[in-house]
Write an enzyme that holds these catalytic residues in place. Structure first.
Site, PDB file in Angstrom:
ATOM      1  N   LEU A  21     -19.822   0.852  94.269  1.00 49.70           N
ATOM      2  CA  LEU A  21     -18.752   0.313  93.425  1.00 49.70           C
ATOM      3  C   LEU A  21     -19.015  -1.170  93.210  1.00 49.70           C
ATOM      4  O   LEU A  21     -19.163  -1.906  94.184  1.00 49.70           O
ATOM      5  CB  LEU A  21     -17.397   0.432  94.129  1.00 49.70           C
ATOM      6  CG  LEU A  21     -16.583   1.715  94.030  1.00 49.70           C
ATOM      7  CD1 LEU A  21     -15.343   1.568  94.897  1.00 49.70           C
ATOM      8  CD2 LEU A  21     -16.175   1.977  92.594  1.00 49.70           C
ATOM      9  N   HIS A  22     -19.072  -1.610  91.959  1.00 53.09           N
ATOM     10  CA  HIS A  22     -19.255  -3.045  91.759  1.00 53.09           C
ATOM     11  C   HIS A  22     -18.635  -3.577  90.477  1.00 53.09           C
ATOM     12  O   HIS A  22     -18.482  -4.787  90.329  1.00 53.09           O
ATOM     13  CB  HIS A  22     -20.752  -3.383  91.754  1.00 53.09           C
ATOM     14  CG  HIS A  22     -21.452  -3.003  90.491  1.00 53.09           C
ATOM     15  ND1 HIS A  22     -21.810  -1.715  90.204  1.00 53.09           N
ATOM     16  CD2 HIS A  22     -21.841  -3.754  89.418  1.00 53.09           C
ATOM     17  CE1 HIS A  22     -22.407  -1.680  89.024  1.00 53.09           C
ATOM     18  NE2 HIS A  22     -22.434  -2.896  88.521  1.00 53.09           N
ATOM     19  N   ARG A  23     -18.243  -2.715  89.545  1.00 54.78           N
ATOM     20  CA  ARG A  23     -17.770  -3.226  88.253  1.00 54.78           C
ATOM     21  C   ARG A  23     -16.413  -3.915  88.407  1.00 54.78           C
ATOM     22  O   ARG A  23     -15.509  -3.391  89.060  1.00 54.78           O
ATOM     23  CB  ARG A  23     -17.670  -2.096  87.237  1.00 54.78           C
ATOM     24  CG  ARG A  23     -19.029  -1.551  86.871  1.00 54.78           C
ATOM     25  CD  ARG A  23     -19.074  -0.791  85.571  1.00 54.78           C
ATOM     26  NE  ARG A  23     -20.457  -0.407  85.299  1.00 54.78           N
ATOM     27  CZ  ARG A  23     -21.343  -1.148  84.654  1.00 54.78           C
ATOM     28  NH1 ARG A  23     -20.978  -2.329  84.183  1.00 54.78           N
ATOM     29  NH2 ARG A  23     -22.577  -0.738  84.469  1.00 54.78           N
ATOM     30  N   ASP A  55     -20.125   3.578  89.849  1.00 52.38           N
ATOM     31  CA  ASP A  55     -19.866   3.021  88.516  1.00 52.38           C
ATOM     32  C   ASP A  55     -21.121   2.335  87.968  1.00 52.38           C
ATOM     33  O   ASP A  55     -21.053   1.560  87.028  1.00 52.38           O
ATOM     34  CB  ASP A  55     -18.670   2.064  88.529  1.00 52.38           C
ATOM     35  CG  ASP A  55     -18.811   0.924  89.532  1.00 52.38           C
ATOM     36  OD1 ASP A  55     -19.926   0.724  90.078  1.00 52.38           O
ATOM     37  OD2 ASP A  55     -17.815   0.211  89.778  1.00 52.38           O
TER      38      ASP A  55
END
Length: 389
Positions: free
Chosen positions: A222-224, A300
Site C-alpha cells: 500500500l503506498h498511494r 495499489d
C-alpha cells in the site's frame, strides 16, 4: 552498417531512471542496447527522485544493472519542486553530453521533467510504456503519462489498447510501436534468482512457517496517497486486512509513507496479529520470491498488477481504476477499490478457488527490450544519416 560500429559523431542514448520501478524497466533495455549490432552506446542518468542508498545498491546488484554514469541527486519534494529541480539539473547535462536521444520509462516526475527539457532543446524523446491511461486526472502519474506521450518522438507500448488511447490524443501511428513489456523481461530474467519466501521471513526475524501455511499466504503493498493519507480510508483498509489475516497469513511490505501514517493515525493495533508480517520495503529478488509463492496479492501498485499477471497469481487491486486494463481483461487482476465489502468478496472468491487464472498477454515474452533496440537503433541511424545530407 558494414563496419558494425556506432558513428563516432552520434551521441549515446541517455537513459533516465528516477524511482524504483524505473530500474526494473531499464535493466533489460541497457542489456539489449549492449547486445545489439552495432552496440548502442548509453548514458545512464539517475535523477535521484527516490533515493535510498541501501535499496538502490541492492537493486543494482539484483538486476545486474550498472551503476549510473551520472546522479542528479534531486531528492524529494512536492511534485512541482521535484519536477522543476530535475529540469534545472538535467538541462546542463543535456548540453554537455549531446545524446542522440533521451529514453524515459514509465510515469514518474523524472519522466516528464526530462521530456520537457528535451522538447525545449529539440532533442528526440523516446517513451517506453507509452499510451497507458487510467483516465483519472487526479493521479499525478496520469498527467505525467499524457504529457510525456505528447512530447515523445518514438513511443513503445506494452499492450494494444494503448494505441487507441494515443490515436484519440492525436499521436500519429507511425511514431508508435507495440513491443511488449520490459517489466516482464526483468521478471523472466530474474525469476530463477528469486529468494525463497521462507528465507526472506527468517532474515527479517519472523517465523518462516507463516509462508508455509496450508492456506498459502497473501502479499500486501500500500503506498498511494489516496489510500494511505487519510485516516478515513486507511483505517477501514487495515481493518479488512486484519480480518483477512484470520483466514490467510499476510506479508506486508510497508512503504515508509504508509508506516508513518499508520503511526501518526494511531492504527498500529489493527496489524498486531501473529498472522501479519510487517516488513520494510524489500529488494527486487525478495519481492519476486514473495509474489511468485503467494496465493493472492492485495496492492495499489501498477507494476504488481503486471507481475502477478505474468506469474499467474490472483491480484486484488485496491484502486477504482487502472492504467493497465489488459491485466483485468486477460490477466489475474480484479479492481476492488478501497471498499471493505468488495475486498472481502474478492478474497473469499480466491480462497474458494474461483480467483482469476488469466493468461500471459501478447508479447509479454521476455524480449520486449530486444524489440526496442531493433527498432530504435536503425531509427537513430536513419535520422543521423539524413541530417548529414
Amino acid at each position: 552498417m558494414a563496419d558494425k560500429q556506432w558513428p563516432s559523431d552520434l551521441g549515446p542514448v541517455a537513459c533516465i531512471v528516477g524511482a524504483r520501478p524505473n530500474f526494473m524497466k531499464m535493466a533489460p533495455i541497457l542489456r539489449a542496447f549492449s547486445a545489439h549490432c552495432p552496440a548502442v552506446p548509453t548514458l545512464l542518468v539517475h535523477t535521484g527522485q527516490h533515493y535510498d542508498k541501501d535499496m538502490n545498491d541492492r537493486l543494482f546488484v539484483d538486476l545486474r544493472l550498472p551503476h549510473p554514469d551520472i546522479n542528479l541527486e534531486v531528492g524529494s519534494g512536492t511534485h512541482a519542486v521535484q519536477t522543476a529541480e530535475v529540469m534545472r539539473r538535467f538541462e546542463p547535462l543535456l548540453d554537455a553530453q549531446r545524446p542522440s536521444c533521451v529514453l524515459v520509462v514509465g510515469d514518474v516526475n523524472s519522466t516528464l521533467a526530462c521530456a520537457l527539457v528535451c522538447a525545449k532543446k529539440q532533442v528526440p524523446v523516446v517513451h517506453v510504456e507509452a499510451g497507458l491511461r487510467s483516465h483519472d486526472r487526479a493521479m499525478p502519474e496520469e498527467i505525467n503519462r499524457v504529457l510525456t506521450d505528447q512530447l515523445a518522438d518514438r513511443l513503445y507500448t506494452t499492450e494494444r489498447s494503448a494505441h487507441d488511447n494515443l490515436a484519440r490524443e492525436g499521436i500519429a501511428a507511425e511514431r508508435v510501436s507495440f513491443v511488449g513489456n520490459v517489466m516482464i523481461d526483468s521478471l523472466l530474467a530474474n525469476r530463477q534468482f528469486a529468494h525463497p519466501p521462507t528465507q526472506t521471513l527468517q532474515q527479517a526475524g519472523f517465523d518462516p512457517a507463516l509462508v508455509s501455511d496450508p492456506q498459502g499466504y497473501g502479499v500486501v503493498t500500500l503506498h498511494r496517497p489516496s489510500n494511505v493519507d487519510q485516516v478515513e480510508t486507511l483505517a477501514p483498509l487495515l481493518a479488512v486486512l486484519s480480518e483477512t489475516a484470520q483466514r490467510i497469513p499476510l506479508v506486508l511490505a510497508l512503504h515508509p509513507r504508509t508506516r508513518g501514517n499508520i503511526e501518526r493515525f494511531g492504527l498500529a493495533h489493527l496489524l498486531c496479529s501473529p498472522r501479519v508480517v510487517l516488513l520494510p520495503p524489500q529488494g527486487y529478488l525478495e519481492m519476486l520470491g514473495l509474489l511468485a509463492g503467494a496465493r493472492l496479492v492485495l496492492s495499489d501498485s501498477g507494476g504488481l498488477q503486471e507481475e502477478t499477471t505474468a506469474l499467474g497469481v490472483p491480484c486484488l487491486t485496491l484502486r477504482a481504476n487502472t492504467e493497465r486494463p489488459i491485466t483485468v481483461d486477460q490477466g489475474t487482476n480484479t479492481l476492488v477499490g478501497s471498499d471493505p465489502l468488495a475486498i472481502r468478496q474478492g478474497v473469499d472468491q480466491i480462497l474458494r478457488g474461483a480467483g482469476k487464472s488469466g493468461r500471459v498477454p501478447e508479447l509479454w515474452d521476455g524480449r520486449a527490450a530486444e524489440r526496442i533496440a531493433a527498432d530504435l537503433a536503425p531509427w537513430l541511424l536513419a535520422r543521423h544519416s539524413a541530417s548529414r545530407h
